[in-house]
Enzyme design. Structure first.
Site, PDB file in Angstrom:
ATOM      1  N   CYS A  51       0.827  -1.210   0.000  1.00 53.99           N
ATOM      2  CA  CYS A  51       0.000   0.000   0.000  1.00 53.99           C
ATOM      3  C   CYS A  51       0.861   1.260   0.000  1.00 53.99           C
ATOM      4  O   CYS A  51       0.529   2.253  -0.649  1.00 53.99           O
ATOM      5  CB  CYS A  51      -0.932   0.010   1.212  1.00 53.99           C
ATOM      6  SG  CYS A  51      -2.099  -1.352   1.218  1.00 53.99           S
ATOM      7  N   ARG A 128      -7.848  -3.915  -3.623  1.00 55.42           N
ATOM      8  CA  ARG A 128      -7.267  -2.774  -4.331  1.00 55.42           C
ATOM      9  C   ARG A 128      -8.158  -2.423  -5.523  1.00 55.42           C
ATOM     10  O   ARG A 128      -7.945  -2.908  -6.635  1.00 55.42           O
ATOM     11  CB  ARG A 128      -5.848  -3.105  -4.781  1.00 55.42           C
ATOM     12  CG  ARG A 128      -4.942  -3.524  -3.643  1.00 55.42           C
ATOM     13  CD  ARG A 128      -3.525  -3.839  -4.098  1.00 55.42           C
ATOM     14  NE  ARG A 128      -2.800  -4.499  -3.033  1.00 55.42           N
ATOM     15  CZ  ARG A 128      -2.270  -3.885  -1.969  1.00 55.42           C
ATOM     16  NH1 ARG A 128      -2.396  -2.568  -1.859  1.00 55.42           N
ATOM     17  NH2 ARG A 128      -1.644  -4.560  -1.031  1.00 55.42           N
TER      18      ARG A 128
END
EC number: 1.11.1.24
Length: 217
Positions: A51, A128
């Protein structure tokens, strides 16, 4: 085996509206996206390695998105305090500042609204997801990635330019299209259009598949 029904927005839907606290203050999403292209993207959690690389990628390309009149807005199921601490940590360690807002979706309401929670992956972490939203608030393209595979920033930028180009010139774009390459002209709908096309300067693969150069921006 019990299955869970997900609420999944679709291409062509208006982007679901919501209000949320972000790292730049409270927003109403419909106001934030009004009149501009917007990319909404989720990540599983703050202070995680993949991330961090992804959010840094968006931040490093902030100028590109500004030049293409596009808002960025991130999301994860973390508190505003965790977001701020993470933004500060990344800035101190790498010098990269996440200037775009990051939604604090601690109650998972926005994640559920956009189908970012997928039980096969996790009940408590958003996959995601990437949503491309046009200036009238319509979802135009969606990408979903699993928790353990990072996104491709070059493809995100290519897809944005492709959407904007297709809208501007009323064309379609072929496999692997990149800026500067020819676009596909919509197929003829009448015999006269077919004959007119044959006399044009298009690159004619066949009467239904023709390509043309686009003006250089």
């Amino acid at each position: 085996m019990e299955t869970t029904t997900l609420t999944m927005p679709r291409i062509g839907d208006l982007a679901p509206d919501f209000e949320a606290m972000t790292t730049t203050g409270k927003i109403k999403f419909s106001d934030y996206i009004k009149g501009k292209w917007t990319i909404l993207f989720s990540h599983p959690a703050d202070f995680t390695p993949v991330c961090t690389t992804e959010m840094s990628g968006f931040a490093l390309d902030q100028k590109f998105f500004d030049e293409h009149d596009t808002n960025l807005i991130g999301l994860s199921i973390d508190s505003i305090h965790a977001h701020i601490a993470w933004v500060n940590n990344v800035k101190k360690n790498t010098g990269v500042l996440f200037e775009f807002p990051i939604i604090a979706d601690i109650d998972m309401s926005v994640s559920k609204l956009y189908g970012m929670l997928q039980p096969g992956e996790s009940e408590t972490a958003a996959v995601r997801a990437v949503f491309f939203i046009d200036p009238i608030g319509k979802i135009r393209l969606m990408m979903y990635y699993p928790l353990n595979v990072g996104r491709n920033m070059e493809e995100i930028k290519r897809a944005l330019i492709a959407l904007q180009t297709a809208d501007k010139y009323k064309v379609a774009l072929p496999l692997n299209w990149t800026p500067g390459e020819k676009a596909i002209v919509p197929p003829p709908k009448t015999v006269s259009e077919m004959i007119e096309r044959e006399a044009s300067d298009y690159e004619m693969v066949d009467f239904y598949l023709a390509k043309k150069e686009l003006p250089m921006n």
